[in-house]
Scaffold this active site. Sequence first.
Site, PDB file in Angstrom:
ATOM      1  CE  LYS A  95     -34.919  57.785  62.821  1.00  0.00           C
ATOM      2  NZ  LYS A  95     -34.231  57.026  61.746  1.00  0.00           N
ATOM      3  CD  GLU A 117     -42.730  58.376  65.367  1.00  0.00           C
ATOM      4  OE1 GLU A 117     -43.139  58.637  66.515  1.00  0.00           O
ATOM      5  OE2 GLU A 117     -41.668  58.846  64.892  1.00  0.00           O
ATOM      6  CB  SER A 384     -27.721  59.147  59.185  1.00  0.00           C
ATOM      7  OG  SER A 384     -28.079  58.355  58.069  1.00  0.00           O
TER       8      SER A 384
HETATM    9  C1  LIG Z   1     -34.410  57.304  60.386  1.00  0.00           C
HETATM   10  C2  LIG Z   1     -33.143  57.409  59.658  1.00  0.00           C
HETATM   11  C3  LIG Z   1     -32.908  58.441  58.709  1.00  0.00           C
HETATM   12  C4  LIG Z   1     -33.951  59.439  58.302  1.00  0.00           C
HETATM   13  O1  LIG Z   1     -34.423  60.262  59.311  1.00  0.00           O
HETATM   14  P1  LIG Z   1     -33.983  61.777  59.454  1.00  0.00           P
HETATM   15  O2  LIG Z   1     -34.897  62.308  60.496  1.00  0.00           O
HETATM   16  O3  LIG Z   1     -34.164  62.446  58.125  1.00  0.00           O
HETATM   17  O4  LIG Z   1     -32.564  61.805  59.872  1.00  0.00           O
HETATM   18  C5  LIG Z   1     -31.674  58.497  58.103  1.00  0.00           C
HETATM   19  N1  LIG Z   1     -30.697  57.601  58.383  1.00  0.00           N
HETATM   20  C6  LIG Z   1     -30.889  56.606  59.267  1.00  0.00           C
HETATM   21  C7  LIG Z   1     -29.779  55.658  59.524  1.00  0.00           C
HETATM   22  C8  LIG Z   1     -32.106  56.477  59.942  1.00  0.00           C
HETATM   23  O5  LIG Z   1     -32.283  55.472  60.815  1.00  0.00           O
END
Ligand SMILES: *Cc1c(COP(=O)(O)O)cnc(C)c1O
Length: 404
Positions: A95, A117, A384
Site C-alpha cells: 500500500k 479511509e 502483498s
Molecule cells: C489491503 C491489502 C490487500 C487488498 O487490497 P488490494 O487493493 O486488492 O491489493 C491485500 N494484501 C494486503 C497485505 C493488504 O494490506
Amino acid sequence: MSNSSSTTIPDARGHFGPYGGRFVPETLMHPLQELEEEYRRAQKDPAFKREFAYYLREFCGRPTPLYFAERLTRELGGAKIYLKREDLLHTGAHKINNCIGQILLARRMGKTRIIAETGAGQHGVATATVAAMFGLKCVVCMGAVDCERQELNVYRMKMLGAEVVSVKAGQQTLKEAINEAMRDWVTNVRTTHYILGTVYGAHPYPVMVRNFQRVIGDEARRQILEKEERLPDLLIACVGGGSNSMGLFYPFLKDKSVKMVGVEAGGEGIATGKHAARFQGGSLGVLQGTRSYLLQDEFGQVQLTHSVSAGLDYAAVGPEHAWLRDRKRVEYTYATDAQALTAFMKLARLEGIIPALESAHAIAEVMKRAPKLGKDKLIIINLSGRGDKDVSQVAEKVKLEMPK
Ligand SMILES: *Cc1c(COP(=O)(O)O)cnc(C)c1O
C-alpha cells in the site's frame, strides 16, 4: 496492449468498457478534475518520476526481492514458485507504493491536509506514515468495529500523528469509512487531498493507483528474466479492491503466454453467502464513485460481506478487473477462510515467512495449481504483505497455546 483497440482503455473519462467512470456529487467533480490534470502533468514530468523512484527506493526499500520458494516448490512437487516480496516493504505491505505517489501529488497541488479511509488499518498506517514524513495533517476514517478489531493499527496511526475518526454508521466497517472520508473531502476540498487506497473509486483513482502499483510487475518482469531468462507461465495475486494484483499483472498483459489468476475471499464458502467473492454472484452496479461488479441484493442494496482477512472484505472490486475478466485475460477464483489459514501456516513453516492473511489467499490457490503443473513451469505469487497484523487472530483460529 498489443491489441490496438485496448490502447484507449480506460477512455478519457475513465471507462473500462462498461465499467469505471465518475459517479460523484457535483462538488467533487472539480477536485477530481484538478487531481486528474495534476496527475497528467506529473506523469510527463521527469522530476516527478525521479522523486517517486527516490522515495520508493530510499524510504520504502524497493526493489523488493523476487524470491525462489524452494521448500514450498519441493513440497508441492510441480511448478517452480517465486514470491514477490512486497511484505518486506516499509509498513509491511504494497500500500505504501500508492501512498508515496499520491502524497507527492498532494504536495504539487499545494494541499496541506490528507484524508483517507481504512478497513483493517493497513492503508491508514501507510497514509499516516507518508503524511508524517512530509509534515502534512492527516485524518483517517475507520469503522468503529474495525477500530476495535485492529487496535494495534489505530495506535500505530496515532503514534504517527494522525487523527483517527471512528465511524459509527451502518455496519461500522470499510464502506462507511469511505462514505465518511468522501463527506470530509467535499467539506474540506480546498486544503485536502483524499488518498484512496486501491484501484477503486471515481476516475482517475483506478488508473492512477494502478500506475503507482505497476512498479511491482515492472520489477518482477525484470527479475524473472534475469533469473530464468524467460517470462513466467502464471501470476497469482489476491484481490480486495484489486491494487496489488493490478500492480503485478499490468506489465504482463501484452504477454499472451502469461496466465493470470486473481483470488477473492471465499469466506465461509460461496453457498453460505458469507464471502467477498464479487465475481461469484456479484452483478453490475454503482458504489462509491464507480461502476463495477458488486455484491448487492435485488433492490441494489449492498450486501454484507465476510472474510477472515479484513483487506479482502469489501463488496465491490476495481473496474479494470471487471473489464479484464470480461475479456478473459485474467481468471478469477476464490479461496475460503479455512484454505487461507492452511496456506498461512504452510508458508510460515516451509519458508520462514509469515504472510498477511490476504496474501495467504494467493498461496492457497498456488497449493491447488502448482502440483498439476510440470516442473518446467514458473509461477510468481504476489506476497502483498506480512502477517504481523494477523498473528493474534490466527493464533486463536488455529488454537496455538501459550506455554504452561
Ligand atoms: C489491503 C491489502 C490487500 C487488498 O487490497 P488490494 O487493493 O486488492 O491489493 C491485500 N494484501 C494486503 C497485505 C493488504 O494490506
